[in-house]
Design an enzyme around this catalytic site. Structure first.
Site, PDB file in Angstrom:
ATOM      1  N   LYS A  10      -2.943   0.679 -19.860  1.00 29.06           N
ATOM      2  CA  LYS A  10      -3.265   2.155 -19.871  1.00 29.06           C
ATOM      3  C   LYS A  10      -2.188   2.992 -19.181  1.00 29.06           C
ATOM      4  CE  LYS A  10      -8.288   1.443 -19.735  1.00 29.06           C
ATOM      5  NZ  LYS A  10      -9.338   1.901 -19.203  1.00 29.06           N
ATOM      6  N   THR A  92     -14.408  -3.178 -13.473  1.00 30.26           N
ATOM      7  CA  THR A  92     -13.995  -1.781 -13.803  1.00 30.26           C
ATOM      8  C   THR A  92     -13.330  -0.836 -12.936  1.00 30.26           C
ATOM      9  OG1 THR A  92     -15.510  -2.137 -15.703  1.00 30.26           O
ATOM     10  CG2 THR A  92     -14.646   0.085 -15.328  1.00 30.26           C
ATOM     11  N   ASN A 113      -7.759   2.898 -14.578  1.00 29.65           N
ATOM     12  CA  ASN A 113      -7.869   1.608 -14.290  1.00 29.65           C
ATOM     13  C   ASN A 113      -7.042   0.632 -14.550  1.00 29.65           C
ATOM     14  OD1 ASN A 113      -9.344   1.291 -16.521  1.00 29.65           O
ATOM     15  ND2 ASN A 113     -11.259   0.436 -15.866  1.00 29.65           N
ATOM     16  N   HIS A 116      -7.682  -2.122 -20.178  1.00 29.35           N
ATOM     17  CA  HIS A 116      -9.121  -2.337 -20.816  1.00 29.35           C
ATOM     18  C   HIS A 116      -8.873  -3.979 -21.676  1.00 29.35           C
ATOM     19  CE1 HIS A 116     -11.833  -1.972 -24.000  1.00 29.35           C
ATOM     20  NE2 HIS A 116     -11.287  -2.450 -24.769  1.00 29.35           N
TER      21      HIS A 116
HETATM   22  P1  CMP Z   1     -12.756   0.507 -20.246  1.00 31.99           P
HETATM   23  O1  CMP Z   1     -12.773  -1.118 -20.039  1.00 31.99           O
HETATM   24  O2  CMP Z   1     -11.401   0.790 -20.960  1.00 31.99           O
HETATM   25  O3  CMP Z   1     -14.025   1.002 -21.051  1.00 31.99           O
HETATM   26  C1  CMP Z   1     -14.288   2.191 -20.742  1.00 31.99           C
HETATM   27  C2  CMP Z   1     -13.614   3.042 -19.817  1.00 31.99           C
HETATM   28  O4  CMP Z   1     -14.347   4.221 -19.339  1.00 31.99           O
HETATM   29  C3  CMP Z   1     -13.521   2.192 -18.575  1.00 31.99           C
HETATM   30  O5  CMP Z   1     -12.665   0.846 -18.816  1.00 31.99           O
HETATM   31  C4  CMP Z   1     -13.242   3.162 -17.606  1.00 31.99           C
HETATM   32  O6  CMP Z   1     -11.802   3.379 -17.290  1.00 31.99           O
HETATM   33  C5  CMP Z   1     -13.895   4.411 -18.081  1.00 31.99           C
HETATM   34  N1  CMP Z   1     -14.807   4.680 -17.069  1.00 31.99           N
HETATM   35  C6  CMP Z   1     -16.041   4.207 -16.944  1.00 31.99           C
HETATM   36  N2  CMP Z   1     -16.631   4.605 -15.891  1.00 31.99           N
HETATM   37  C7  CMP Z   1     -15.828   5.896 -15.632  1.00 31.99           C
HETATM   38  C8  CMP Z   1     -16.125   6.927 -14.917  1.00 31.99           C
HETATM   39  N3  CMP Z   1     -17.402   7.217 -14.134  1.00 31.99           N
HETATM   40  N4  CMP Z   1     -15.343   7.919 -14.976  1.00 31.99           N
HETATM   41  C9  CMP Z   1     -14.474   8.073 -15.600  1.00 31.99           C
HETATM   42  N5  CMP Z   1     -13.982   6.840 -16.535  1.00 31.99           N
HETATM   43  C10 CMP Z   1     -14.712   5.941 -16.666  1.00 31.99           C
END
Ligand code: CMP
Length: 139
Positions: A10, A92, A113, A116
């Site tokens: 990311k 996550t 984070n 993905h």
């Molecule tokens: P990802 O695996 O890319 O799938 C969806 C993404 O949404 C997740 O990782 C997080 O980076 C993001 N995400 C999940 N929960 C939150 C949150 N509370 N606030 C902002 N981003 C979020």
């Protein structure tokens, strides 16, 4: 079984020049990069990729973030690649991620984070097809 999964490095990670460090974690776990491209998504493209999260309160922020800098989209292949990739990524939310995982070491927040990964075989298939043609998968 030998599987393929879809992975994204990311914007928070590409900006901090962590692409190699993250790929090394995957390779050390026995996953092989069989396709890779660095791209800068538009917000609309990010929105289409994350369409399943459309109703979530963080959707707009998520799309904005994913379009804020380049990403590296990859296909990883290996034994139980989907589960293995998720294990190496960690939870996550980096606050919950096990020590040594990518998110424990590199992630900045639940939104930023660093990586993905597909959560199931069906999503892996859809996500790979969104970014790569069959000819670009080189095992
Ligand atoms: P990802 O695996 O890319 O799938 C969806 C993404 O949404 C997740 O990782 C997080 O980076 C993001 N995400 C999940 N929960 C939150 C949150 N509370 N606030 C902002 N981003 C979020």
């Amino acid at each position: 079984a030998l599987e393929r999964t879809f992975s994204i490095i990311k914007p928070d990670a590409t900006k901090r020049n962590l692409t190699g460090a993250i790929v090394k974690k995957f390779e050390d776990a026995g996953l092989r990069v069989v396709a890779s491209k660095r791209i800068h998504l538009t917000k609309a493209q990010a929105g289409e990729f994350y369409a399943v999260h459309k109703e979530r309160p963080f959707y707009d922020e998520l799309c904005e973030f994913m379009a804020s800098a380049p990403i590296v989209a990859q296909v990883l292949e290996g034994e139980d690649a989907i589960a293995k990739n998720r294990e190496v990524m960690g939870a996550t939310n980096p606050a919950d991620a096990a020590p040594g995982t990518i998110r424990a070491e590199f992630a900045e927040s639940v939104g930023e984070n660093s990586v993905h990964g597909s959560d199931a075989p069906e999503t892996a298939k859809t996500e790979i097809a969104y970014f790569f043609s069959g000819l670009e998968l080189v095992g």
